[in-house]
Design a protein around this motif. Structure first.
Motif, PDB file in Angstrom:
ATOM      1  N   ALA A  54      23.596  38.348 -15.667  1.00 52.18           N
ATOM      2  CA  ALA A  54      24.402  37.321 -16.316  1.00 52.18           C
ATOM      3  C   ALA A  54      24.225  37.308 -17.828  1.00 52.18           C
ATOM      4  O   ALA A  54      25.060  36.738 -18.535  1.00 52.18           O
ATOM      5  CB  ALA A  54      24.066  35.947 -15.739  1.00 52.18           C
ATOM      6  N   ASP A  55      23.152  37.921 -18.336  1.00 49.03           N
ATOM      7  CA  ASP A  55      22.934  37.939 -19.777  1.00 49.03           C
ATOM      8  C   ASP A  55      23.385  39.251 -20.420  1.00 49.03           C
ATOM      9  O   ASP A  55      23.088  39.508 -21.586  1.00 49.03           O
ATOM     10  CB  ASP A  55      21.459  37.679 -20.103  1.00 49.03           C
ATOM     11  CG  ASP A  55      20.522  38.717 -19.479  1.00 49.03           C
ATOM     12  OD1 ASP A  55      21.008  39.564 -18.696  1.00 49.03           O
ATOM     13  OD2 ASP A  55      19.310  38.668 -19.776  1.00 49.03           O
ATOM     14  N   SER A  73      26.894  26.787 -17.211  1.00 49.85           N
ATOM     15  CA  SER A  73      25.661  26.612 -17.973  1.00 49.85           C
ATOM     16  C   SER A  73      25.963  26.874 -19.443  1.00 49.85           C
ATOM     17  O   SER A  73      26.890  27.614 -19.783  1.00 49.85           O
ATOM     18  CB  SER A  73      24.560  27.548 -17.465  1.00 49.85           C
ATOM     19  OG  SER A  73      24.945  28.912 -17.577  1.00 49.85           O
ATOM     20  N   THR A  92      28.355  30.078 -19.463  1.00 46.66           N
ATOM     21  CA  THR A  92      28.441  31.034 -18.362  1.00 46.66           C
ATOM     22  C   THR A  92      29.020  30.324 -17.150  1.00 46.66           C
ATOM     23  O   THR A  92      28.597  29.218 -16.808  1.00 46.66           O
ATOM     24  CB  THR A  92      27.060  31.614 -18.004  1.00 46.66           C
ATOM     25  OG1 THR A  92      26.496  32.242 -19.162  1.00 46.66           O
ATOM     26  CG2 THR A  92      27.176  32.648 -16.884  1.00 46.66           C
ATOM     27  N   TRP A 125      29.464  30.241 -13.148  1.00 52.29           N
ATOM     28  CA  TRP A 125      28.783  30.681 -11.935  1.00 52.29           C
ATOM     29  C   TRP A 125      29.568  30.213 -10.718  1.00 52.29           C
ATOM     30  O   TRP A 125      30.145  29.132 -10.717  1.00 52.29           O
ATOM     31  CB  TRP A 125      27.377  30.078 -11.856  1.00 52.29           C
ATOM     32  CG  TRP A 125      26.495  30.337 -13.039  1.00 52.29           C
ATOM     33  CD1 TRP A 125      26.514  29.682 -14.248  1.00 52.29           C
ATOM     34  CD2 TRP A 125      25.462  31.311 -13.130  1.00 52.29           C
ATOM     35  NE1 TRP A 125      25.547  30.191 -15.084  1.00 52.29           N
ATOM     36  CE2 TRP A 125      24.883  31.188 -14.428  1.00 52.29           C
ATOM     37  CE3 TRP A 125      24.948  32.264 -12.241  1.00 52.29           C
ATOM     38  CZ2 TRP A 125      23.831  31.999 -14.849  1.00 52.29           C
ATOM     39  CZ3 TRP A 125      23.907  33.067 -12.666  1.00 52.29           C
ATOM     40  CH2 TRP A 125      23.359  32.935 -13.954  1.00 52.29           C
ATOM     41  N   TRP A 138      24.017  31.976  -6.211  1.00 55.50           N
ATOM     42  CA  TRP A 138      24.816  31.709  -7.397  1.00 55.50           C
ATOM     43  C   TRP A 138      25.024  33.011  -8.161  1.00 55.50           C
ATOM     44  O   TRP A 138      24.053  33.687  -8.514  1.00 55.50           O
ATOM     45  CB  TRP A 138      24.125  30.687  -8.299  1.00 55.50           C
ATOM     46  CG  TRP A 138      24.265  29.285  -7.786  1.00 55.50           C
ATOM     47  CD1 TRP A 138      23.330  28.557  -7.109  1.00 55.50           C
ATOM     48  CD2 TRP A 138      25.416  28.448  -7.908  1.00 55.50           C
ATOM     49  NE1 TRP A 138      23.825  27.321  -6.789  1.00 55.50           N
ATOM     50  CE2 TRP A 138      25.103  27.213  -7.269  1.00 55.50           C
ATOM     51  CE3 TRP A 138      26.679  28.603  -8.488  1.00 55.50           C
ATOM     52  CZ2 TRP A 138      26.001  26.160  -7.197  1.00 55.50           C
ATOM     53  CZ3 TRP A 138      27.577  27.561  -8.409  1.00 55.50           C
ATOM     54  CH2 TRP A 138      27.239  26.360  -7.781  1.00 55.50           C
ATOM     55  N   ARG A 139      26.277  33.375  -8.391  1.00 62.07           N
ATOM     56  CA  ARG A 139      26.608  34.623  -9.077  1.00 62.07           C
ATOM     57  C   ARG A 139      27.274  34.327 -10.412  1.00 62.07           C
ATOM     58  O   ARG A 139      28.235  33.555 -10.482  1.00 62.07           O
ATOM     59  CB  ARG A 139      27.550  35.471  -8.219  1.00 62.07           C
ATOM     60  CG  ARG A 139      26.942  35.903  -6.889  1.00 62.07           C
ATOM     61  CD  ARG A 139      27.906  36.781  -6.110  1.00 62.07           C
ATOM     62  NE  ARG A 139      27.383  37.098  -4.788  1.00 62.07           N
ATOM     63  CZ  ARG A 139      28.042  37.809  -3.875  1.00 62.07           C
ATOM     64  NH1 ARG A 139      29.263  38.270  -4.152  1.00 62.07           N
ATOM     65  NH2 ARG A 139      27.503  38.050  -2.696  1.00 62.07           N
ATOM     66  N   GLY A 140      26.779  34.948 -11.463  1.00 62.29           N
ATOM     67  CA  GLY A 140      27.415  34.825 -12.766  1.00 62.29           C
ATOM     68  C   GLY A 140      28.721  35.600 -12.797  1.00 62.29           C
ATOM     69  O   GLY A 140      28.777  36.755 -12.363  1.00 62.29           O
ATOM     70  N   VAL A 188      30.923  35.118 -19.268  1.00 61.35           N
ATOM     71  CA  VAL A 188      30.376  34.342 -20.387  1.00 61.35           C
ATOM     72  C   VAL A 188      31.504  34.157 -21.392  1.00 61.35           C
ATOM     73  O   VAL A 188      32.242  35.109 -21.682  1.00 61.35           O
ATOM     74  CB  VAL A 188      29.187  35.081 -21.035  1.00 61.35           C
ATOM     75  CG1 VAL A 188      28.636  34.294 -22.215  1.00 61.35           C
ATOM     76  CG2 VAL A 188      28.090  35.341 -20.000  1.00 61.35           C
TER      77      VAL A 188
END
Length: 275
Positions: free
Chosen positions: A102-103, A155, A163, A165, A172-174, A177
């Protein structure tokens, strides 16, 4: 940005006889109806055809030619409708991280909309394939938010990036962004150019299709078809012929297939390449 020239037809396709008032309930209804009516699809990039994203071209493709599209088409069309109905709305962009960390700092290749109602901000997205949210999501909260399908949450990193989700099963899947920077037409053109032409684009030469229905999602990734249910396990199968693919695209996804001699050959290639 150009104004819609066929809003009446667009609204009729979404089940409205008269323009609805620009309320939160209308936004919920419009988004759900849209993702259940118009397919997310990449037939043009499968065939390596240009994907024009000027509004008249998108209107022609989606409203008259019986096609769907991807985010640069569907979310532009939807935003134009929201603005015509009187919503305070504008486009924003994001970086897809689905399927990875996710990052990850990926390319800015997704378009969505920011809508403000009575001082409260929401994101609205009708162009994110098989995991598209079926309801608008309030921006300035990290609480879990119910939609007409799976739960979602947002988030915030405290530095301007959000982000999105989705909860799939117990995980929980990202998804992507994004930030709230104002975008110009050229920003969308550059992202669309990458998605539709770059050799590393996940869309080039690939078939990705999705359409929602009550309680389920239909997805197609090349020749791999799945129906994802909210209340029971998914059903998955591999299609074995171009005829099967053509029937599914027409009947399940509601796509009027382009008259292009290369389509069958491309679909045959997908079937042969799918293990």
């Amino acid at each position: 940005m150009s104004a819609l020239t066929h809003s009446r037809l667009y609204l009729q396709r979404l089940g409205y006889d008269t323009p609805p008032a620009p309320t939160l309930q209308t936004l919920h209804d419009l988004q759900l109806r849209h993702v259940c009516t118009f397919a997310f699809e990449s037939l043009s990039t499968l065939l390596r055809l240009p994907v024009p994203i000027d509004l008249p071209s998108v209107e022609q493709k989606v409203l008259f030619d019986g096609r769907g599209g991807y985010c640069y088409e569907l979310n532009q069309l939807f935003l134009a409708l929201l603005q015509e109905l009187g919503f305070d709305a504008r486009g924003i962009t994001g970086r897809v991280v689905m399927g990875g960390p996710a990052d990850a700092h990926t390319a800015r290749t997704h378009r969505l909309s920011l809508v403000t109602l009575d001082g409260v901000r929401y994101i609205s997205d009708v162009g994110f394939g098989g995991m598209v949210p079926s309801s608008p999501l309030q921006l300035d909260t990290e609480a879990v938010q119910a939609t007409a399908h799976e739960p979602y949450r947002l988030s915030f990193d405290g530095q301007g990036s959000y982000t999105l989700w989705a909860k799939v099963g117990e995980e929980w899947r990202g998804l992507y962004v994004f930030d709230l920077h104002v975008q110009a037409d050229i920003d969308y053109e550059i992202g669309n150019w990458y998605v539709s032409t770059h050799p590393q684009s996940p869309f080039l030469g690939q078939l990705k299709v999705a359409r929602l229905a009550a309680g389920k999602r239909h997805t197609l990734n090349n020749a791999s078809y799945a129906v994802h249910y909210l209340d029971r396990p998914s059903e998955k199968r591999t299609l074995n012929s171009a005829d099967e693919l053509l029937g599914l695209l027409s009947e399940t996804f509601g796509i009027h297939l382009p008259q292009d001699a290369r389509l069958r050959a491309s679909l045959d290639g997908l079937v042969l390449a799918t293990p």
